[in-house]
Enzyme design. Structure first.
Site, PDB file in Angstrom:
ATOM      1  N   MET A  27       0.853  -1.191   0.000  1.00  0.00           N
ATOM      2  CA  MET A  27       0.000   0.000   0.000  1.00  0.00           C
ATOM      3  C   MET A  27       0.906   1.264   0.000  1.00  0.00           C
ATOM      4  O   MET A  27       1.852   1.313  -0.763  1.00  0.00           O
ATOM      5  CB  MET A  27      -0.946  -0.010   1.204  1.00  0.00           C
ATOM      6  CG  MET A  27      -1.725  -1.316   1.351  1.00  0.00           C
ATOM      7  SD  MET A  27      -3.108  -1.435   0.194  1.00  0.00           S
ATOM      8  CE  MET A  27      -3.919  -2.914   0.805  1.00  0.00           C
ATOM      9  N   SER A  28       0.622   2.206   0.869  1.00  0.00           N
ATOM     10  CA  SER A  28       1.345   3.490   0.794  1.00  0.00           C
ATOM     11  C   SER A  28       2.775   3.436   1.309  1.00  0.00           C
ATOM     12  O   SER A  28       3.480   4.449   1.241  1.00  0.00           O
ATOM     13  CB  SER A  28       0.567   4.567   1.547  1.00  0.00           C
ATOM     14  OG  SER A  28      -0.614   4.851   0.838  1.00  0.00           O
ATOM     15  N   MET A  29       3.229   2.276   1.795  1.00  0.00           N
ATOM     16  CA  MET A  29       4.672   2.151   2.065  1.00  0.00           C
ATOM     17  C   MET A  29       5.448   2.336   0.766  1.00  0.00           C
ATOM     18  O   MET A  29       6.625   2.720   0.794  1.00  0.00           O
ATOM     19  CB  MET A  29       4.994   0.799   2.684  1.00  0.00           C
ATOM     20  CG  MET A  29       4.344   0.595   4.041  1.00  0.00           C
ATOM     21  SD  MET A  29       5.085  -0.769   4.972  1.00  0.00           S
ATOM     22  CE  MET A  29       4.468  -2.205   4.078  1.00  0.00           C
ATOM     23  N   LYS A  32       5.084   4.691  -1.183  1.00  0.00           N
ATOM     24  CA  LYS A  32       5.463   6.120  -1.239  1.00  0.00           C
ATOM     25  C   LYS A  32       6.849   6.337  -0.644  1.00  0.00           C
ATOM     26  O   LYS A  32       7.651   7.103  -1.172  1.00  0.00           O
ATOM     27  CB  LYS A  32       4.449   6.963  -0.450  1.00  0.00           C
ATOM     28  CG  LYS A  32       3.052   7.025  -1.043  1.00  0.00           C
ATOM     29  CD  LYS A  32       2.150   7.900  -0.165  1.00  0.00           C
ATOM     30  CE  LYS A  32       0.796   8.160  -0.802  1.00  0.00           C
ATOM     31  NZ  LYS A  32      -0.086   6.980  -0.853  1.00  0.00           N
TER      32      LYS A  32
END
Lengths: 398, 398
Positions: free
Chosen positions: B114-116, B118
């Protein structure tokens, strides 16, 4: 895929399939199937790969051969471009003697194996037969009752494995009402269009196939046999073909890379043609078959598995199919048997994919390619005699 | 995915996304993203993985902590199920002291980061800045002229990296007209519905984003900043984020498995959230950051890369965003900075994904999970104090 994103419109390769498999776009697509479709991993595990040793022989480039139906000789090197080769590997006695990456492939890439996938599905089935968990004489309906009312129900497992089932199924791509198109719509992993009420997925499609003729009478190269075999394997082992390939093969022979398989919208891997894998890793598969199930001192499966395949299928039923470049050949457990002097067999896929195994020359050739025409009969003239010429060269070196 | 194919209808997990990301189906989906969507490989290369060493400590299970806003103590072990943990790894001084696989994950699997994702995109950008190939003070328009008329055009690279851009962009999932839905439609890799005339792909969408307010005034956690950063990185290096992650990180630190990233219909990887990777491999990333770019004697990037991130962003602009479980924190180069006594930082993703790096305790914790709510503010109460308790335990052991 570079910093020039977005690519110009004429270089953009996207869904639908009719676009991405068109030539020349196909020359990129064959190395990037997973970027266009959902896929299932064929895990190599997390151990160290077992590297190949090299005994490179650059003289191979100059080997000449006479293409089928041609008077003009060609060199091995010339055959690379004639065949739109993306990657080619020659193993002799287990060592790499020749290796080239061309087209879209490199050593960290995976290429579409196309119908070579069938040979791996067939190999898994043959292993299960040899181990006694799958009865080749059983009727399919006794294993997959859902197929009872389809043509497959009354066929034996062996007839499915050898594609001698009698199926009312047309692969005439020129006919818009051919079964292949209904099958393709069912198999697509994309959400079905509104109003679509046909089968969804390989398994629903297989249940709709009617019988035409008598099982066992003739060889008919129809991909849906392999999908039926994939279902038989899944029901027998509790694992789909991608999972079983990982467990029985990919995790056992020091593979460098994971493979992967395309799936339908319900996650069933495409047993008849969905595999992509690295060039070296198909070389490992070829070695495993050449060595009849032995790999680095381990025995992965009984030698009778390969002996059964190499013995070949019924040449008479094969002859009825009229493959002009494969006279005297046969098809057994989803492998092509040449019945030539060297006892060679092959996994083959459209557009020129090959694992060519010559037990006499102790040679394995893997060729990935993106020949504009799907038909191997157009590629065989500049590849089959080339393989034989390399085999003879290697045998004379010994 | 087993021999019981086809699965019963209530257990079938398929497109559309609103189905496969619903709870409880999501608990399976997070380990099988590639089976539902096209993806791009993040290659580990073909060398041998560098195995972790183990110093297992089962006493960790009994460590107690007090969840935020609760008077009832909880054990570390209890926090696993409270957080719907799929896999958890604790590294201390580079060795594995604790490891559990639960839910859908196992050691041969990959889980949605997921947003890891980023934070890895941010790490790449910070590396390029440290190496002098990317100017953090440059206006985005000078690097990606296509973004000239969008809000991003007038922002600096640093503002994009720290998400202090002023974007007219709403992520209010309850509002059917929110920008997030237009963005999702643009980003979908599926063919666009007939009549669709909106943007196709991340890059076309980014060009439509208007400005609202002044850049630099406030932190606003908006995924599209990372997609813009992905484009900046691609234009700067000639490689998209998946390719650069492979080249700079995945092939350098003895990864066990390839990672992969979802892509839009044009093949652009989802820099803001598309990565899936193995548990151990995110542990290797955590170690690389903890060791400021050093790995097994090599230096992958200058130590200032991590020093810049750990120094943190502007706490005042961060405070305006109102994260109640992260008081006194900041956001820098797409990493969350706790500014606690131990100097901990984290990569974080919805539904509980975390790489928690504590430089004082020399500890890295990776947690993959599928918590029913996307909001980390609901998971932080039973995870952040738990991480701190383990850190204290490990420091006391030394």
């Amino acid at each position: 895929m570079d910093g020039c994103f977005p690519p110009p419109k004429d270089k953009l390769i996207m869904q639908p399939e009719s676009d991405f498999f068109s030539f020349p776009k196909m020359r990129w697509t064959v190395c990037h199937i997973r970027e266009l479709m959902p896929t299932k991993q064929v895990s190599r595990g997390i151990g160290a790969p077992i590297p190949f040793t090299y005994a490179k022989d650059d003289n191979i480039d100059a080997i000449t051969f006479q293409p089928l139906n041609s008077e003009q000789e060609m060199t091995w090197q010339e055959s690379q471009s004639a065949n739109y080769t993306d990657g080619i590997l020659i193993l002799h006695k287990g060592q790499i003697v020749y290796e080239r990456y061309l087209g879209c492939l490199d050593k960290l890439g995976q290429h579409a194996a196309m119908s070579m996938t069938k040979s791996l599905t067939g190999l898994l089935a043959e292993i299960l037969v040899a181990e006694g968990t799958l009865d080749e004489n059983a009727k399919v309906t006794s294993i997959v009752p859902e197929l009872k009312d389809s043509a497959f129900g009354t066929a034996t497992v062996r007839q499915v494995m050898d594609m001698t089932t009698a199926l009312d199924y047309s692969e005439d791509y020129a006919d818009p009402n051919a079964d292949i198109w209904i099958y393709s719509k069912a198999a697509s992993p994309l959400p079905k269009p509104q109003g679509y009420d046909g089968p969804n997925g390989y398994l629903e499609y297989l249940q709709t196939v009617d019988k035409s003729g008598a099982h066992g009478d003739a060889f008919g190269y129809k991909t849906i046999n392999t999908d039926a075999l994939g279902w038989i394997i899944a029901r027998t082992t509790g694992k789909n073909v991608a999972e079983l390939l990982s467990e029985r093969i990919w995790q056992k022979i020091g593979m460098e890379q994971d493979g992967y398989m395309t799936v339908d919208a319900k996650g069933m891997p495409f047993a008849g043609g969905g595999l992509s894998a690295g060039l070296h890793d198909l070389g490992r598969i070829g070695s495993l078959v050449l060595n009849k199930g032995k790999f680095e001192g381990q025995t992965l499966f009984p030698s009778e598995v390969v002996e059964n395949i190499m013995a070949g299928g019924d040449k008479e039923v094969f002859a009825k199919a009229g493959y002009t470049t494969l006279p005297g050949g046969s098809y057994k457990s989803m492998w092509w048997i040449f019945h030539n002097a060297n006892g060679a067999i092959a996994a083959r896929g459209v557009h020129g994919q090959t694992i060519y195994i010559d037990p006499t020359a102790e040679m394995v050739i893997v060729r990935y390619s993106s020949f504009p025409s799907a038909k191997n009969s157009k590629i065989d003239p500049t590849s089959l005699p080339a393989y034989q010429a390399v085999a003879e060269y290697l045998m004379n070196k010994d």
